[in-house]
Write a protein that holds these residues in place. Structure first.
Motif, PDB file in Angstrom:
ATOM      1  N   LYS A   1      33.846  53.649  61.516  1.00 36.38           N
ATOM      2  CA  LYS A   1      34.652  54.055  62.667  1.00 36.38           C
ATOM      3  C   LYS A   1      35.190  55.443  62.352  1.00 36.38           C
ATOM      4  CE  LYS A   1      35.884  49.349  63.686  1.00 36.38           C
ATOM      5  NZ  LYS A   1      36.863  48.303  63.559  1.00 36.38           N
ATOM      6  N   ALA A   2      35.652  56.136  63.373  1.00 36.23           N
ATOM      7  CA  ALA A   2      36.175  57.494  63.187  1.00 36.23           C
ATOM      8  C   ALA A   2      37.633  57.565  63.621  1.00 36.23           C
ATOM      9  CB  ALA A   2      35.355  58.497  63.986  1.00 36.23           C
ATOM     10  N   THR A   3      38.376  58.410  62.929  1.00 34.14           N
ATOM     11  CA  THR A   3      39.748  58.693  63.332  1.00 34.14           C
ATOM     12  C   THR A   3      39.748  59.996  64.133  1.00 34.14           C
ATOM     13  OG1 THR A   3      40.295  60.025  61.396  1.00 34.14           O
ATOM     14  CG2 THR A   3      40.596  57.628  61.208  1.00 34.14           C
ATOM     15  N   ASN A   4      40.866  60.327  64.738  1.00 34.38           N
ATOM     16  CA  ASN A   4      40.969  61.562  65.519  1.00 34.38           C
ATOM     17  C   ASN A   4      40.768  62.817  64.678  1.00 34.38           C
ATOM     18  OD1 ASN A   4      41.422  60.155  67.883  1.00 34.38           O
ATOM     19  ND2 ASN A   4      43.641  60.240  67.693  1.00 34.38           N
ATOM     20  N   SER A   5      41.036  62.731  63.389  1.00 31.42           N
ATOM     21  CA  SER A   5      40.905  63.898  62.509  1.00 31.42           C
ATOM     22  C   SER A   5      39.455  64.202  62.153  1.00 31.42           C
ATOM     23  CB  SER A   5      41.694  63.667  61.221  1.00 31.42           C
ATOM     24  OG  SER A   5      41.058  62.661  60.448  1.00 31.42           O
ATOM     25  N   GLY A   6      38.548  63.234  62.386  1.00 31.55           N
ATOM     26  CA  GLY A   6      37.150  63.410  62.009  1.00 31.55           C
ATOM     27  C   GLY A   6      36.755  62.618  60.780  1.00 31.55           C
ATOM     28  N   LEU A   7      37.679  61.838  60.219  1.00 28.23           N
ATOM     29  CA  LEU A   7      37.390  60.978  59.079  1.00 28.23           C
ATOM     30  C   LEU A   7      36.614  59.761  59.565  1.00 28.23           C
ATOM     31  CD1 LEU A   7      37.936  60.251  56.049  1.00 28.23           C
ATOM     32  CD2 LEU A   7      39.953  59.008  56.885  1.00 28.23           C
ATOM     33  N   PHE A   8      35.529  59.431  58.876  1.00 25.21           N
ATOM     34  CA  PHE A   8      34.790  58.206  59.164  1.00 25.21           C
ATOM     35  C   PHE A   8      35.094  57.233  58.034  1.00 25.21           C
ATOM     36  CE2 PHE A   8      32.726  61.052  61.984  1.00 25.21           C
ATOM     37  CZ  PHE A   8      32.143  60.276  62.979  1.00 25.21           C
ATOM     38  N   TYR A   9      35.293  55.961  58.380  1.00 27.43           N
ATOM     39  CA  TYR A   9      35.683  54.982  57.371  1.00 27.43           C
ATOM     40  C   TYR A   9      35.081  53.623  57.663  1.00 27.43           C
ATOM     41  CZ  TYR A   9      38.950  53.075  60.770  1.00 27.43           C
ATOM     42  OH  TYR A   9      39.496  52.494  61.891  1.00 27.43           O
ATOM     43  N   GLN A  10      34.968  52.833  56.605  1.00 28.66           N
ATOM     44  CA  GLN A  10      34.518  51.455  56.711  1.00 28.66           C
ATOM     45  C   GLN A  10      35.412  50.635  55.790  1.00 28.66           C
ATOM     46  OE1 GLN A  10      30.569  50.683  55.194  1.00 28.66           O
ATOM     47  NE2 GLN A  10      30.360  48.820  56.390  1.00 28.66           N
ATOM     48  N   VAL A  11      36.193  49.737  56.363  1.00 26.00           N
ATOM     49  CA  VAL A  11      37.013  48.841  55.561  1.00 26.00           C
ATOM     50  C   VAL A  11      36.087  47.747  55.047  1.00 26.00           C
ATOM     51  CG1 VAL A  11      38.949  47.225  55.551  1.00 26.00           C
ATOM     52  CG2 VAL A  11      39.111  49.361  56.869  1.00 26.00           C
ATOM     53  N   LEU A  12      35.910  47.697  53.742  1.00 22.32           N
ATOM     54  CA  LEU A  12      35.040  46.706  53.115  1.00 22.32           C
ATOM     55  C   LEU A  12      35.792  45.416  52.833  1.00 22.32           C
ATOM     56  CD1 LEU A  12      33.323  49.184  50.634  1.00 22.32           C
ATOM     57  CD2 LEU A  12      32.439  48.375  52.846  1.00 22.32           C
ATOM     58  N   GLN A  13      37.068  45.554  52.510  1.00 21.72           N
ATOM     59  CA  GLN A  13      37.962  44.441  52.220  1.00 21.72           C
ATOM     60  C   GLN A  13      39.366  44.928  52.598  1.00 21.72           C
ATOM     61  OE1 GLN A  13      37.876  41.110  51.771  1.00 21.72           O
ATOM     62  NE2 GLN A  13      36.362  41.293  50.158  1.00 21.72           N
ATOM     63  N   PRO A  14      40.041  44.326  53.571  1.00 23.71           N
ATOM     64  CA  PRO A  14      41.325  44.876  54.010  1.00 23.71           C
ATOM     65  C   PRO A  14      42.454  44.740  52.985  1.00 23.71           C
ATOM     66  CG  PRO A  14      40.846  42.849  55.187  1.00 23.71           C
ATOM     67  CD  PRO A  14      39.626  43.177  54.360  1.00 23.71           C
ATOM     68  N   GLY A  15      42.324  43.824  52.052  1.00 20.55           N
ATOM     69  CA  GLY A  15      43.387  43.591  51.083  1.00 20.55           C
ATOM     70  C   GLY A  15      44.396  42.601  51.616  1.00 20.55           C
ATOM     71  N   THR A  16      45.166  42.024  50.715  1.00 21.55           N
ATOM     72  CA  THR A  16      46.142  41.015  51.099  1.00 21.55           C
ATOM     73  C   THR A  16      47.554  41.359  50.641  1.00 21.55           C
ATOM     74  OG1 THR A  16      45.648  39.756  49.096  1.00 21.55           O
ATOM     75  CG2 THR A  16      44.424  39.149  51.096  1.00 21.55           C
ATOM     76  N   GLY A  17      47.704  42.462  49.931  1.00 24.26           N
ATOM     77  CA  GLY A  17      49.019  42.855  49.420  1.00 24.26           C
ATOM     78  C   GLY A  17      49.816  43.652  50.430  1.00 24.26           C
ATOM     79  N   ASP A  18      50.747  44.427  49.899  1.00 25.83           N
ATOM     80  CA  ASP A  18      51.601  45.269  50.738  1.00 25.83           C
ATOM     81  C   ASP A  18      50.769  46.292  51.511  1.00 25.83           C
ATOM     82  OD1 ASP A  18      53.809  44.012  49.650  1.00 25.83           O
ATOM     83  OD2 ASP A  18      54.236  45.605  48.208  1.00 25.83           O
ATOM     84  N   THR A  19      51.282  46.673  52.665  1.00 31.23           N
ATOM     85  CA  THR A  19      50.640  47.769  53.385  1.00 31.23           C
ATOM     86  C   THR A  19      50.845  49.051  52.586  1.00 31.23           C
ATOM     87  OG1 THR A  19      52.623  48.160  54.687  1.00 31.23           O
ATOM     88  CG2 THR A  19      50.933  46.747  55.676  1.00 31.23           C
ATOM     89  N   ILE A  20      49.956  49.989  52.768  1.00 25.74           N
ATOM     90  CA  ILE A  20      50.018  51.255  52.045  1.00 25.74           C
ATOM     91  C   ILE A  20      50.561  52.315  52.988  1.00 25.74           C
ATOM     92  CG2 ILE A  20      48.639  53.037  50.908  1.00 25.74           C
ATOM     93  CD1 ILE A  20      46.750  50.730  50.018  1.00 25.74           C
ATOM     94  N   ALA A  21      51.501  53.092  52.480  1.00 25.22           N
ATOM     95  CA  ALA A  21      52.156  54.118  53.295  1.00 25.22           C
ATOM     96  C   ALA A  21      52.245  55.425  52.523  1.00 25.22           C
ATOM     97  CB  ALA A  21      53.554  53.644  53.700  1.00 25.22           C
ATOM     98  N   TRP A  22      52.527  56.482  53.247  1.00 27.49           N
ATOM     99  CA  TRP A  22      52.727  57.808  52.668  1.00 27.49           C
ATOM    100  C   TRP A  22      53.809  57.714  51.590  1.00 27.49           C
ATOM    101  CZ3 TRP A  22      49.914  62.050  54.017  1.00 27.49           C
ATOM    102  CH2 TRP A  22      50.321  63.278  53.489  1.00 27.49           C
TER     103      TRP A  22
END
Length: 193
Positions: free
Chosen positions: A76-97
């Motif tokens: 999938k693509a973000t507005n910035s032009g980054l393409f990504y594929q989540v292979l495993q979403p994870g089960t821990g804390d969300t990740i933030a800046w």
């Protein structure tokens, strides 16, 4: 061949593939390694990202889309032009800046040339989200701790016009390279202030 011609050919091929004999009966797999998108749907969806623009950003986007189609990557693509594929979403804390993370990663070019691999060094990378290349800073926030992600990073979100030079002066990534990263977030650490 221009990208519009290529798009028309891809759509024609998909339509032609839909015609013909009945498909073979589906085979049941007990434990699939990863969900695989329908190839025709993937081809049509990714083809929508192809551009006729001749700017560097558009050419890089087209190269990323071509790579994703060749490798059958459900990105999938973000507005910035980054393409990504989540292979495993994870089960821990969300990740933030600003989070301090420990992650394993492999970085390579579209031709498969590996320029960095933390597992090969047997040492995960420790870093703050926000202190990395823009593609990492953005992409990591799509995961939870324990998650795995593939990033297809255009040069403006990677090492840009400077490229990447090692501490010994060796060029690891030449300027304006599209990068592929496979990341696994192992841990999020709380840092005492």
């Amino acid at each position: 061949m221009c990208y519009i011609d290529r798009l028309y050919i891809l759509i024609l091929l998909v339509l032609l593939m839909g015609c013909g004999s009945d498909p073979a009966p589906a085979q049941v797999e007990e434990t699939p390694a990863a969900p695989v998108a329908n190839e025709d749907d993937l081809l049509l969806r990714l083809s929508a990202y192809l551009s006729t623009d001749t700017s560097r950003a558009a050419r890089e986007q087209n190269a990323i889309v071509d790579y994703a189609i060749e490798e059958l990557l459900d990105v999938k693509a973000t507005n910035s032009g980054l393409f990504y594929q989540v292979l495993q979403p994870g089960t821990g804390d969300t990740i933030a800046w600003g989070d301090f993370l420990v992650a394993h990663y492999k970085g390579y070019l579209l031709d498969g040339s590996v320029f960095a691999d933390s597992r090969q060094r047997d040492r995960p990378l420790e870093f703050y989200v926000g202190n990395m290349i823009p593609g990492w800073n953005e992409g990591l926030q799509l995961l939870r701790v324990g998650g795995q992600l593939r990033l297809l990073v255009p040069s403006h979100l990677g090492y840009g016009a400077e490229g990447l030079i090692s501490s010994r002066g060796k060029t690891l990534v030449t300027p304006h390279q599209i990068l592929v990263f496979e990341l696994e977030v192992v841990e999020k650490r709380e840092i005492e202030k």
